[in-house]
Design a protein around this motif. Sequence first.
Motif, PDB file in Angstrom:
ATOM      1  N   GLU A  55       2.363  11.967  -1.215  1.00  0.00           N
ATOM      2  CA  GLU A  55       2.161  10.564  -0.850  1.00  0.00           C
ATOM      3  C   GLU A  55       1.031   9.931  -1.647  1.00  0.00           C
ATOM      4  O   GLU A  55       0.547   8.851  -1.302  1.00  0.00           O
ATOM      5  CB  GLU A  55       1.919  10.462   0.652  1.00  0.00           C
ATOM      6  CG  GLU A  55       3.022  11.157   1.407  1.00  0.00           C
ATOM      7  CD  GLU A  55       3.614  10.360   2.528  1.00  0.00           C
ATOM      8  OE1 GLU A  55       3.102   9.289   2.833  1.00  0.00           O
ATOM      9  OE2 GLU A  55       4.595  10.842   3.093  1.00  0.00           O
ATOM     10  N   TYR A  59       2.082   1.774  -2.997  1.00  0.00           N
ATOM     11  CA  TYR A  59       3.420   1.210  -2.965  1.00  0.00           C
ATOM     12  C   TYR A  59       3.550   0.259  -4.163  1.00  0.00           C
ATOM     13  O   TYR A  59       2.647  -0.537  -4.424  1.00  0.00           O
ATOM     14  CB  TYR A  59       3.651   0.416  -1.681  1.00  0.00           C
ATOM     15  CG  TYR A  59       3.529   1.238  -0.418  1.00  0.00           C
ATOM     16  CD1 TYR A  59       4.458   2.234  -0.134  1.00  0.00           C
ATOM     17  CD2 TYR A  59       2.504   1.021   0.482  1.00  0.00           C
ATOM     18  CE1 TYR A  59       4.352   2.992   1.029  1.00  0.00           C
ATOM     19  CE2 TYR A  59       2.397   1.773   1.639  1.00  0.00           C
ATOM     20  CZ  TYR A  59       3.325   2.760   1.902  1.00  0.00           C
ATOM     21  OH  TYR A  59       3.226   3.504   3.040  1.00  0.00           O
ATOM     22  N   LYS A  69       8.805  -0.285   1.542  1.00  0.00           N
ATOM     23  CA  LYS A  69       7.702   0.665   1.420  1.00  0.00           C
ATOM     24  C   LYS A  69       8.215   2.100   1.453  1.00  0.00           C
ATOM     25  O   LYS A  69       7.563   2.990   1.963  1.00  0.00           O
ATOM     26  CB  LYS A  69       6.678   0.441   2.527  1.00  0.00           C
ATOM     27  CG  LYS A  69       5.925  -0.865   2.396  1.00  0.00           C
ATOM     28  CD  LYS A  69       4.810  -0.947   3.413  1.00  0.00           C
ATOM     29  CE  LYS A  69       3.985  -2.207   3.210  1.00  0.00           C
ATOM     30  NZ  LYS A  69       2.881  -2.271   4.166  1.00  0.00           N
ATOM     31  N   ASP A  70       9.381   2.322   0.881  1.00  0.00           N
ATOM     32  CA  ASP A  70       9.964   3.666   0.828  1.00  0.00           C
ATOM     33  C   ASP A  70       9.527   4.433  -0.410  1.00  0.00           C
ATOM     34  O   ASP A  70       9.699   5.648  -0.470  1.00  0.00           O
ATOM     35  CB  ASP A  70      11.499   3.590   0.827  1.00  0.00           C
ATOM     36  CG  ASP A  70      12.052   2.994   2.104  1.00  0.00           C
ATOM     37  OD1 ASP A  70      11.398   3.137   3.157  1.00  0.00           O
ATOM     38  OD2 ASP A  70      13.127   2.380   2.048  1.00  0.00           O
ATOM     39  N   TYR A  71       9.006   3.734  -1.402  1.00  0.00           N
ATOM     40  CA  TYR A  71       8.676   4.335  -2.687  1.00  0.00           C
ATOM     41  C   TYR A  71       7.167   4.305  -2.911  1.00  0.00           C
ATOM     42  O   TYR A  71       6.471   3.446  -2.383  1.00  0.00           O
ATOM     43  CB  TYR A  71       9.376   3.577  -3.818  1.00  0.00           C
ATOM     44  CG  TYR A  71      10.876   3.585  -3.678  1.00  0.00           C
ATOM     45  CD1 TYR A  71      11.631   4.613  -4.229  1.00  0.00           C
ATOM     46  CD2 TYR A  71      11.540   2.578  -2.985  1.00  0.00           C
ATOM     47  CE1 TYR A  71      13.014   4.633  -4.096  1.00  0.00           C
ATOM     48  CE2 TYR A  71      12.918   2.589  -2.840  1.00  0.00           C
ATOM     49  CZ  TYR A  71      13.651   3.614  -3.404  1.00  0.00           C
ATOM     50  OH  TYR A  71      15.011   3.630  -3.259  1.00  0.00           O
ATOM     51  N   ARG A  72       6.695   5.243  -3.710  1.00  0.00           N
ATOM     52  CA  ARG A  72       5.279   5.302  -4.094  1.00  0.00           C
ATOM     53  C   ARG A  72       5.214   5.284  -5.614  1.00  0.00           C
ATOM     54  O   ARG A  72       6.184   5.624  -6.291  1.00  0.00           O
ATOM     55  CB  ARG A  72       4.634   6.596  -3.596  1.00  0.00           C
ATOM     56  CG  ARG A  72       4.778   6.869  -2.112  1.00  0.00           C
ATOM     57  CD  ARG A  72       3.948   6.005  -1.261  1.00  0.00           C
ATOM     58  NE  ARG A  72       2.555   6.416  -1.286  1.00  0.00           N
ATOM     59  CZ  ARG A  72       1.652   5.917  -0.492  1.00  0.00           C
ATOM     60  NH1 ARG A  72       1.961   5.013   0.390  1.00  0.00           N
ATOM     61  NH2 ARG A  72       0.413   6.313  -0.554  1.00  0.00           N
ATOM     62  N   SER A  83       8.358   7.268  -7.157  1.00  0.00           N
ATOM     63  CA  SER A  83       8.943   8.391  -6.426  1.00  0.00           C
ATOM     64  C   SER A  83       9.176   8.023  -4.970  1.00  0.00           C
ATOM     65  O   SER A  83       8.719   6.986  -4.492  1.00  0.00           O
ATOM     66  CB  SER A  83       8.021   9.605  -6.513  1.00  0.00           C
ATOM     67  OG  SER A  83       6.781   9.316  -5.892  1.00  0.00           O
ATOM     68  N   ARG A  84       9.855   8.942  -4.289  1.00  0.00           N
ATOM     69  CA  ARG A  84      10.137   8.771  -2.868  1.00  0.00           C
ATOM     70  C   ARG A  84      10.148  10.152  -2.227  1.00  0.00           C
ATOM     71  O   ARG A  84      10.718  11.090  -2.781  1.00  0.00           O
ATOM     72  CB  ARG A  84      11.496   8.109  -2.704  1.00  0.00           C
ATOM     73  CG  ARG A  84      11.886   7.814  -1.299  1.00  0.00           C
ATOM     74  CD  ARG A  84      13.217   7.112  -1.283  1.00  0.00           C
ATOM     75  NE  ARG A  84      13.555   6.694   0.062  1.00  0.00           N
ATOM     76  CZ  ARG A  84      14.719   6.189   0.403  1.00  0.00           C
ATOM     77  NH1 ARG A  84      15.654   6.037  -0.499  1.00  0.00           N
ATOM     78  NH2 ARG A  84      14.950   5.842   1.642  1.00  0.00           N
ATOM     79  N   TYR A  93      12.262   8.782  -9.417  1.00  0.00           N
ATOM     80  CA  TYR A  93      13.332   7.883  -9.823  1.00  0.00           C
ATOM     81  C   TYR A  93      13.080   7.246 -11.175  1.00  0.00           C
ATOM     82  O   TYR A  93      14.019   7.020 -11.929  1.00  0.00           O
ATOM     83  CB  TYR A  93      13.519   6.774  -8.780  1.00  0.00           C
ATOM     84  CG  TYR A  93      14.113   7.266  -7.503  1.00  0.00           C
ATOM     85  CD1 TYR A  93      15.485   7.424  -7.370  1.00  0.00           C
ATOM     86  CD2 TYR A  93      13.312   7.593  -6.418  1.00  0.00           C
ATOM     87  CE1 TYR A  93      16.041   7.886  -6.189  1.00  0.00           C
ATOM     88  CE2 TYR A  93      13.855   8.052  -5.236  1.00  0.00           C
ATOM     89  CZ  TYR A  93      15.219   8.206  -5.127  1.00  0.00           C
ATOM     90  OH  TYR A  93      15.765   8.669  -3.964  1.00  0.00           O
ATOM     91  N   LEU A 110      16.484   0.976  -8.600  1.00  0.00           N
ATOM     92  CA  LEU A 110      16.272   1.423  -7.213  1.00  0.00           C
ATOM     93  C   LEU A 110      17.132   0.675  -6.213  1.00  0.00           C
ATOM     94  O   LEU A 110      17.537   1.232  -5.202  1.00  0.00           O
ATOM     95  CB  LEU A 110      14.808   1.277  -6.818  1.00  0.00           C
ATOM     96  CG  LEU A 110      13.798   2.082  -7.632  1.00  0.00           C
ATOM     97  CD1 LEU A 110      12.400   1.825  -7.136  1.00  0.00           C
ATOM     98  CD2 LEU A 110      14.129   3.563  -7.614  1.00  0.00           C
TER      99      LEU A 110
END
Length: 113
Positions: A55, A59, A69-72, A83-84, A93, A110
């Motif tokens: 993590e 974001y 807010k699913d991806y970092r 990434s996720r 990704y 995405l």
Amino acid sequence: MVGRPTRYEVLLAQGAEQELESIHDYISAFDSVANANHVLDRLMEVVEGLAQFPERGSYPKELVVLGIKDYRETSFKPYRVISRVVGNRVLIYLIVDGRRDMQSVLARRLLGA
């Protein structure tokens, strides 16, 4: 921490692997193989670091404005690694030059736009 694996499996999407190759090829052609190898090594350090700290990063601001807010993202400037975390895996990704039009890149890759 209870319930969290100590190491996550990090997987690169096919597009992310291709982006790494393209970055390396571009730097090799327009700068030097040594610098291309250096950038590739540093990007791989960022990617591999996500196995321990999945993590890490923030974001992506282009997605936050859409409420996503699913991806970092982590980075080795100017490159951004998107990434996720899914279960005990970190899915990479995108590995992209942040100077590009990121809104379009993120929407296309995405969000399928």
